[in-house]
Design an enzyme around this catalytic site. Structure first.
Site, mmCIF file in Angstrom:
data_model
loop_
_atom_site.group_PDB
_atom_site.id
_atom_site.type_symbol
_atom_site.label_atom_id
_atom_site.label_comp_id
_atom_site.label_asym_id
_atom_site.label_seq_id
_atom_site.Cartn_x
_atom_site.Cartn_y
_atom_site.Cartn_z
ATOM 1 N N ASN A 151 -9.417 7.209 -7.528
ATOM 2 C CA ASN A 151 -8.835 6.422 -6.441
ATOM 3 C C ASN A 151 -9.279 7.040 -5.109
ATOM 4 O O ASN A 151 -8.996 8.206 -4.839
ATOM 5 C CB ASN A 151 -7.303 6.453 -6.582
ATOM 6 C CG ASN A 151 -6.613 5.622 -5.530
ATOM 7 O OD1 ASN A 151 -6.960 5.686 -4.360
ATOM 8 N ND2 ASN A 151 -5.623 4.855 -5.926
ATOM 9 N N HIS B 10 -7.429 7.708 -0.295
ATOM 10 C CA HIS B 10 -7.137 8.773 0.671
ATOM 11 C C HIS B 10 -8.334 9.147 1.538
ATOM 12 O O HIS B 10 -8.167 9.717 2.612
ATOM 13 C CB HIS B 10 -6.546 9.992 -0.034
ATOM 14 C CG HIS B 10 -5.185 9.672 -0.569
ATOM 15 N ND1 HIS B 10 -4.115 9.469 0.251
ATOM 16 C CD2 HIS B 10 -4.763 9.425 -1.824
ATOM 17 C CE1 HIS B 10 -3.071 9.137 -0.490
ATOM 18 N NE2 HIS B 10 -3.438 9.103 -1.744
ATOM 19 N N HIS C 298 -6.838 0.338 -3.405
ATOM 20 C CA HIS C 298 -5.645 -0.491 -3.245
ATOM 21 C C HIS C 298 -5.723 -1.161 -1.871
ATOM 22 O O HIS C 298 -5.666 -0.479 -0.850
ATOM 23 C CB HIS C 298 -4.411 0.417 -3.353
ATOM 24 C CG HIS C 298 -3.098 -0.297 -3.276
ATOM 25 N ND1 HIS C 298 -1.899 0.371 -3.389
ATOM 26 C CD2 HIS C 298 -2.774 -1.598 -3.102
ATOM 27 C CE1 HIS C 298 -0.903 -0.491 -3.285
ATOM 28 N NE2 HIS C 298 -1.404 -1.697 -3.099
ATOM 29 N N ARG D 208 -3.778 -2.700 0.536
ATOM 30 C CA ARG D 208 -2.355 -2.907 0.838
ATOM 31 C C ARG D 208 -2.205 -3.981 1.901
ATOM 32 O O ARG D 208 -3.087 -4.171 2.739
ATOM 33 C CB ARG D 208 -1.713 -1.601 1.341
ATOM 34 C CG ARG D 208 -1.618 -0.534 0.262
ATOM 35 C CD ARG D 208 -0.857 0.665 0.778
ATOM 36 N NE ARG D 208 0.562 0.414 0.795
ATOM 37 C CZ ARG D 208 1.435 0.894 -0.108
ATOM 38 N NH1 ARG D 208 1.023 1.695 -1.059
ATOM 39 N NH2 ARG D 208 2.705 0.603 -0.023
ATOM 40 N N ARG E 2 -3.258 0.015 5.426
ATOM 41 C CA ARG E 2 -3.170 1.371 5.981
ATOM 42 C C ARG E 2 -4.383 2.239 5.600
ATOM 43 O O ARG E 2 -4.647 3.229 6.246
ATOM 44 C CB ARG E 2 -1.872 2.057 5.558
ATOM 45 C CG ARG E 2 -1.779 2.349 4.090
ATOM 46 C CD ARG E 2 -0.538 3.145 3.770
ATOM 47 N NE ARG E 2 0.672 2.340 3.847
ATOM 48 C CZ ARG E 2 1.812 2.691 3.248
ATOM 49 N NH1 ARG E 2 1.881 3.818 2.586
ATOM 50 N NH2 ARG E 2 2.858 1.909 3.309
ATOM 51 N N GLU F 214 -6.320 -2.475 -6.972
ATOM 52 C CA GLU F 214 -4.855 -2.540 -7.063
ATOM 53 C C GLU F 214 -4.359 -3.535 -6.029
ATOM 54 O O GLU F 214 -4.830 -3.525 -4.880
ATOM 55 C CB GLU F 214 -4.246 -1.176 -6.751
ATOM 56 C CG GLU F 214 -4.557 -0.130 -7.779
ATOM 57 C CD GLU F 214 -3.980 1.221 -7.376
ATOM 58 O OE1 GLU F 214 -3.263 1.312 -6.366
ATOM 59 O OE2 GLU F 214 -4.280 2.186 -8.074
ATOM 60 N N THR G 283 2.971 4.220 -3.849
ATOM 61 C CA THR G 283 3.613 3.302 -4.798
ATOM 62 C C THR G 283 4.693 4.069 -5.564
ATOM 63 O O THR G 283 4.391 4.850 -6.459
ATOM 64 C CB THR G 283 2.549 2.722 -5.762
ATOM 65 O OG1 THR G 283 1.407 2.364 -4.987
ATOM 66 C CG2 THR G 283 3.072 1.505 -6.482
ATOM 67 N N GLU H 28 -0.638 0.086 -16.924
ATOM 68 C CA GLU H 28 -0.896 1.422 -16.397
ATOM 69 C C GLU H 28 0.473 2.064 -16.258
ATOM 70 O O GLU H 28 1.325 1.573 -15.501
ATOM 71 C CB GLU H 28 -1.628 1.378 -15.054
ATOM 72 C CG GLU H 28 -1.807 2.796 -14.505
ATOM 73 C CD GLU H 28 -2.815 2.903 -13.369
ATOM 74 O OE1 GLU H 28 -3.740 2.084 -13.290
ATOM 75 O OE2 GLU H 28 -2.649 3.843 -12.571
ATOM 76 N N HIS I 180 -0.712 8.346 -11.287
ATOM 77 C CA HIS I 180 0.170 8.633 -10.152
ATOM 78 C C HIS I 180 0.701 10.063 -10.256
ATOM 79 O O HIS I 180 1.385 10.403 -11.215
ATOM 80 C CB HIS I 180 1.349 7.672 -10.016
ATOM 81 C CG HIS I 180 1.803 7.577 -8.580
ATOM 82 N ND1 HIS I 180 2.589 8.538 -7.997
ATOM 83 C CD2 HIS I 180 1.516 6.695 -7.606
ATOM 84 C CE1 HIS I 180 2.779 8.228 -6.731
ATOM 85 N NE2 HIS I 180 2.125 7.124 -6.460
HETATM 86 N N1 PXP Z 1 -2.531 4.262 -10.131
HETATM 87 C C1 PXP Z 1 -1.882 3.434 -9.291
HETATM 88 C C2 PXP Z 1 -1.543 2.072 -9.768
HETATM 89 C C3 PXP Z 1 -1.559 3.830 -7.978
HETATM 90 O O1 PXP Z 1 -0.904 2.987 -7.143
HETATM 91 C C4 PXP Z 1 -1.951 5.114 -7.545
HETATM 92 C C5 PXP Z 1 -1.640 5.556 -6.149
HETATM 93 O O2 PXP Z 1 -2.276 4.769 -5.226
HETATM 94 C C6 PXP Z 1 -2.652 5.937 -8.445
HETATM 95 C C7 PXP Z 1 -2.901 5.498 -9.739
HETATM 96 C C8 PXP Z 1 -3.160 7.287 -8.051
HETATM 97 O O3 PXP Z 1 -2.115 8.139 -7.733
HETATM 98 P P1 PXP Z 1 -2.434 9.551 -7.069
HETATM 99 O O4 PXP Z 1 -3.092 9.279 -5.755
HETATM 100 O O5 PXP Z 1 -1.104 10.192 -6.958
HETATM 101 O O6 PXP Z 1 -3.381 10.264 -8.005
#
Ligand code: PXP
Length: 239
Positions: A6, A9, A42, A44, A48, A69, A100, A150, A189
């Site tokens: 992901n 960030h 994602h 959003r 953001r 996402e 999330t 998931e 997550h």
């Molecule tokens: N999976 C989903 C559906 C998420 O919303 C997120 C966070 O955006 C993640 C995985 C990844 O989470 P993390 O950034 O805490 O590794």
């Protein structure tokens, strides 16, 4: 077990200056070079981090699948259908949340999901639902036609000691139930370099989606070299 990286960030850091750096396309390519099996982003509602223009650029540049996402919001669903990523993951979204914070309530959103999931499936886009490992939610995910779930591993990642073992058991049982119902299982997550391995012991889980810990780790793997490089440039000019 596959790894979806992901890169939200990286976009968060870019949006701090509303500029072009760090480049999310380069981030996706670096993740791919490191062995990522897919790239997760994602879009959003409040934009953001990931921006609309990032999506076609990522689709063009990535050789590995894109997992988008999205929340059950008509505008975002329209963008996702036009993009045609390989996979989508439907997530809950609240404007004031930092991330999330919990799984989607599939029971409460049954009607909207029954309307939305077939739109993606008609385009051969795999649909997963981001849910807590609750048997009721998993059962309903199968009834609304999800290809995959998931499992939200947030509670597991925050728990300590015996509470962590209990959360792990819930994830293990939920994964087994989802597979019995004919769905694929992903998880993510809050997974990091310390807590990921027990999750990897659950054979039903096919894919992990990890973002924050990888991007955080990358800062420290690159910081020293980046300072050295800048110091080198400064010294070169000031000699
Ligand atoms: N999976 C989903 C559906 C998420 O919303 C997120 C966070 O955006 C993640 C995985 C990844 O989470 P993390 O950034 O805490 O590794």
């Amino acid at each position: 077990m596959k790894l979806g990286v992901n890169i939200d960030h990286v976009a968060t850091l870019r949006q701090a200056r509303r500029g072009t750096q760090p480049d999310v396309i380069l981030a996706a390519k670096e993740a791919e070079a490191g062995g990522a099996d897919s790239i997760t982003v994602h879009l959003r509602e409040d934009r953001r981090h990931i921006q609309d223009t990032d999506l076609p650029a990522l689709k063009r540049s990535c050789r590995i699948p894109i997992n988008l996402e999205l929340a059950l919001v008509p505008e975002i669903i329209r963008i996702a259908l036009a993009l045609k990523p390989e996979k989508v993951c439907i997530v809950p979204e609240r404007r004031l949340e930092v991330t999330t914070e919990g799984g989607l309530n599939v029971i409460a959103k049954e009607k909207a999901l029954k309307k939305t999931i077939p739109l993606f499936k008609a385009l051969h886009i795999e649909v997963s639902l981001f849910i807590d490992p609750s048997p009721e939610q998993i059962l309903k995910a199968s009834l609304v036609g999800a290809d995959a779930i998931e499992i939200h591993t947030g509670a597991y990642s925050l728990a300590k000691g015996k509470h962590r073992r209990l959360e792990l058991d819930k994830i293990r049982q939920g994964s087994a139930l989802a597979v019995r119902l004919g769905m694929k299982v992903h998880a993510g997550h809050g997974l990091d370099y310390d807590n990921v391995q027990p999750i990897c012991g659950i054979s039903e889980i096919e894919e992990l989606n990890i973002g924050h810990s990888i991007v955080s780790h990358a800062v420290f793997w690159g910081l020293r070299k980046s300072v050295e490089e800048m110091k080198g440039l400064i010294n070169l000019k000031s000699k």
